[in-house]
Design a protein around this motif. Structure first.
Motif, short mmCIF file in Angstrom:
data_model
loop_
_atom_site.label_atom_id
_atom_site.label_comp_id
_atom_site.label_asym_id
_atom_site.label_seq_id
_atom_site.Cartn_x
_atom_site.Cartn_y
_atom_site.Cartn_z
N LEU A 64 -5.67 9.82 0.95
CA LEU A 64 -6.14 10.30 2.26
C LEU A 64 -6.85 11.65 2.08
CD1 LEU A 64 -6.04 9.68 5.32
CD2 LEU A 64 -4.06 11.17 5.43
N VAL A 67 -3.82 4.39 -1.67
CA VAL A 67 -4.72 4.96 -0.66
C VAL A 67 -4.66 6.47 -0.77
CG1 VAL A 67 -5.19 5.14 1.82
CG2 VAL A 67 -4.27 3.00 0.88
N THR A 76 -4.61 5.99 11.15
CA THR A 76 -5.53 4.86 10.92
C THR A 76 -5.03 4.01 9.75
OG1 THR A 76 -7.35 6.25 11.66
CG2 THR A 76 -7.94 4.24 10.47
N GLU A 77 -4.63 4.67 8.70
CA GLU A 77 -4.15 3.92 7.52
C GLU A 77 -2.81 3.24 7.80
OE1 GLU A 77 -5.80 3.18 4.94
OE2 GLU A 77 -7.47 4.56 5.22
N ARG A 102 0.82 -1.21 0.00
CA ARG A 102 0.00 0.00 0.00
C ARG A 102 0.85 1.26 0.00
NH1 ARG A 102 -3.46 0.51 4.57
NH2 ARG A 102 -5.35 0.98 3.41
N GLY A 107 -6.31 10.46 10.39
CA GLY A 107 -6.60 9.57 9.27
C GLY A 107 -5.35 8.84 8.80
N LEU A 108 -4.22 9.55 8.82
CA LEU A 108 -2.96 8.93 8.43
C LEU A 108 -2.63 7.78 9.37
CD1 LEU A 108 -0.25 8.82 6.84
CD2 LEU A 108 0.65 10.51 8.46
N LEU A 120 0.37 5.46 0.28
CA LEU A 120 -0.59 6.50 0.67
C LEU A 120 -0.14 7.85 0.12
CD1 LEU A 120 -2.41 6.99 3.97
CD2 LEU A 120 -1.04 8.89 3.12
N GLU A 124 -1.72 -1.18 -3.96
CA GLU A 124 -2.95 -0.53 -3.52
C GLU A 124 -2.65 0.94 -3.26
OE1 GLU A 124 -4.97 -2.53 -0.29
OE2 GLU A 124 -6.04 -0.65 0.18
N ILE A 156 1.17 0.42 5.70
CA ILE A 156 1.50 1.27 4.54
C ILE A 156 3.00 1.09 4.25
CG2 ILE A 156 1.79 3.66 3.75
CD1 ILE A 156 -1.11 3.06 3.74
N LYS A 206 -3.08 -0.04 9.37
CA LYS A 206 -3.49 -1.14 8.47
C LYS A 206 -2.31 -1.63 7.63
CE LYS A 206 -8.06 0.93 7.81
NZ LYS A 206 -8.87 1.66 6.82
#
Lengths: 131, 402
Positions: B138, B136, B153-154, B109, B150-151, B111, B134, B159, B157
């Motif tokens: 933001l 992402v 949170t990602e 991923r 928000g960063l 971002l 993937e 990154i 998961k």
């Protein structure tokens, strides 16, 4: 619709000049986009409008407002004048090539009649001369 | 002081229809001052030769100049060693070098923010299709500022790389990069910054930031066009595959194998833009002479003035963050009744004021918010309040047409 007028003018100049060929091509794409209602980046129409209105803003800002608001109307008038004058120019050129004068009915009124055409006094080409 | 500085820029002394040039498109490109122009001219006239290859005195002269510039750049951005400086032709190339060189695998991923220049968006979309990574995106918070929560949170998961703009070319907003890097470190994510609008405008220290990669352009900081830099931490560069391979990127080659050059040469295949690189060195010296304190102060004053005056003109909406303090030298706006392209052309033709109109290579932002386009006024330290007043006066005159 200034693009159409620009296309005609630049296409004619483009016969002799590479710069104008490029402008003619841009104007052509502008016309195409206009007739298919697609948006443009800065089309040649916007650039021409910018130059004209910009010039007026520097000199006569009162007129700039009018021209900006009614630019489309002025463009159509200019296109009509361009088309009509292009038609007559082509017609004149055809007559000159065929008869040596751009105005066979009154060759003396044509600036570029050949001497032969003047002497012959060519009348209307659709009627036989009375000789 | 500004008038003395302006005299150093021949480009800025031009006139059209008796009107002096007012240049407000610095976020795109900045003109070169005399020291840069003279250095490039000297290279072209006196030692125009093959750097890194020819064993002539000219070739060695170029090698020395390039090494000198590399060292200047390294010190300028606080890099640990000149080895960490790769010359590119622009920020886009630098970002692409990292994107392709990381050899990202399917499912990994990346971002990015929602205000990325296409140079830091399209390559990831391409890799999404080519390799199945993937991507992402933001979203910003409702006030158009970066969403740190928000960063996180990602990042939780998973990154692989956070690749964001340092200062946005859209609205000049500077992201909280120190916090971003700190957070990314916590979760073992790499960080790349698009520094095109940051490096020319305020002090950047990559070591203090702890960033893994930083890309920026020379032509946005008074160097010739076609110059750029990618900074990479040495440990990261050692694992990066080159984007281009060819001359001078190898120590030796046979028909069936090759031995790659050391860093950074292995990333600089082919003959380089030596004149541009030399010019970049001079541009950095020029910026140091002017000083970032002056640059930051001047840009803020201009931005504050222009923003304040624009707010008094009806029908104007600003793009991005509202507060001029967070926007550096960029003011981006649109008018409800006049097309931005037309407005920009009118400014050019009526008052010899150059701005940029359109979507500024951030089409994604405009599409997501349903904004057609806008006009961007981007200043640099040589712009003056007088010029800003001329801009406002011209805008009022033009907008009076509708």
């Amino acid at each position: 619709m200034i693009c159409l007028a620009a296309f005609i003018v630049f296409a004619i100049f483009g016969i002799f000049s590479a710069t104008h060929r490029r402008l003619a091509k841009e104007a052509f794409w502008c016309v195409l986009r206009r007739v298919t209602f697609k948006p443009c980046q800065a089309s040649i129409g916007e650039i021409l409008k910018g130059k004209i209105v910009g010039w007026l803003l520097r000199r006569q800002s009162r007129w700039a407002g009018w021209v900006h608001r009614y630019f489309e109307v002025f463009s159509w008038i200019f296109v009509a004048i361009t088309l009509i004058s292009t038609f007559y120019t082509i017609k004149g050129a055809y007559y000159y090539a065929r008869y040596g004068t751009c105005n066979p009915e009154h060759p003396e009124q044509c600036l570029i009649s050949t001497q032969a055409a003047l002497e012959k006094g060519i009348k209307n080409p659709y009627y036989c001369n009375d000789k | 002081m500004i008038q003395d500085i302006k005299k150093q820029f021949p480009f800025l002394s031009q006139e059209k229809n008796g009107q002096p040039l007012v240049y407000f498109d610095n976020a795109c490109m900045t003109p070169c001052p005399l020291p840069v122009l003279e250095a490039v001219d000297k290279y072209n006239r006196e030692f125009f030769s093959c750097g890194g290859r020819s064993n002539t005195h000219f070739g060695r002269q170029i090698d020395n100049k390039v090494a000198e510039t590399r060292e200047l750049v390294a010190k300028f951005i606080g890099a640990g060693t000149p080895q960490e400086i790769i010359f590119t032709k622009n920020t886009t190339e630098g970002i692409n070098l990292v994107a392709r060189g990381l050899n990202l695998q399917a499912g990994e991923r990346v971002l990015v923010s929602d205000r990325e220049h296409n140079s830091d968006l399209i390559v990831w979309q391409v890799l999404q299709k080519e390799r199945g990574i993937e991507l992402v995106i933001l979203p910003s918070k409702s006030d158009e500022t970066f969403d740190l929560a928000g960063l996180e949170t990602e990042l939780q998961k998973g990154i692989k790389l956070v690749s964001v703009v340092y200062s946005s070319n859209l609205d000049g907003y500077t992201l909280p990069v120190e916090e971003i890097v700190k957070m990314a470190r916590k979760y073992d994510a790499l960080v790349m910054l698009d520094g095109a609008q940051a490096v020319p405008h305020h002090a950047v220290n990559v070591k203090k930031l702890g960033v893994d990669f930083l890309a920026f352009s020379g032509h946005k900081m008074m160097a010739p066009s076609g110059t750029g830099v990618l900074y990479g931490r040495l440990a990261r560069l050692e694992k990066l595959s080159p984007l281009l391979s060819g001359g001078h990127s190898v120590k030796d080659s046979h028909y069936d194998n090759y031995e790659a050059e050391d860093i950074p040469a292995r990333f600089e295949a082919g003959l380089q833009n030596y004149g541009g690189i030399i010019g970049l060195g001079e541009a950095i010296k020029f910026i140091k002479q002017v000083g970032f304190d002056f640059i930051v102060k001047q840009e803020f004053e201009l931005n504050y003035f222009i923003t304040r005056e624009l707010k008094q003109i009806g029908g104007i909406s600003f793009v991005g963050a509202d507060d001029p303090k967070s926007r550096g030298g960029i003011v981006n706006f649109y008018h409800e009744k006049m097309d931005s392209h037309q407005l920009s052309i009118f400014l050019d033709e009526s008052a010899n004021i150059l701005t940029r109109s359109g979507r500024h290579c951030v089409h994604s932002w405009y599409n997501s918010r349903g904004v057609k386009d806008s006009i961007r006024v981007s200043s640099y330290f040589y712009n003056t309040i007088d010029e800003a007043e001329k801009l406002i006066s011209a805008l009022k005159k033009i907008l009076g047409l509708v």
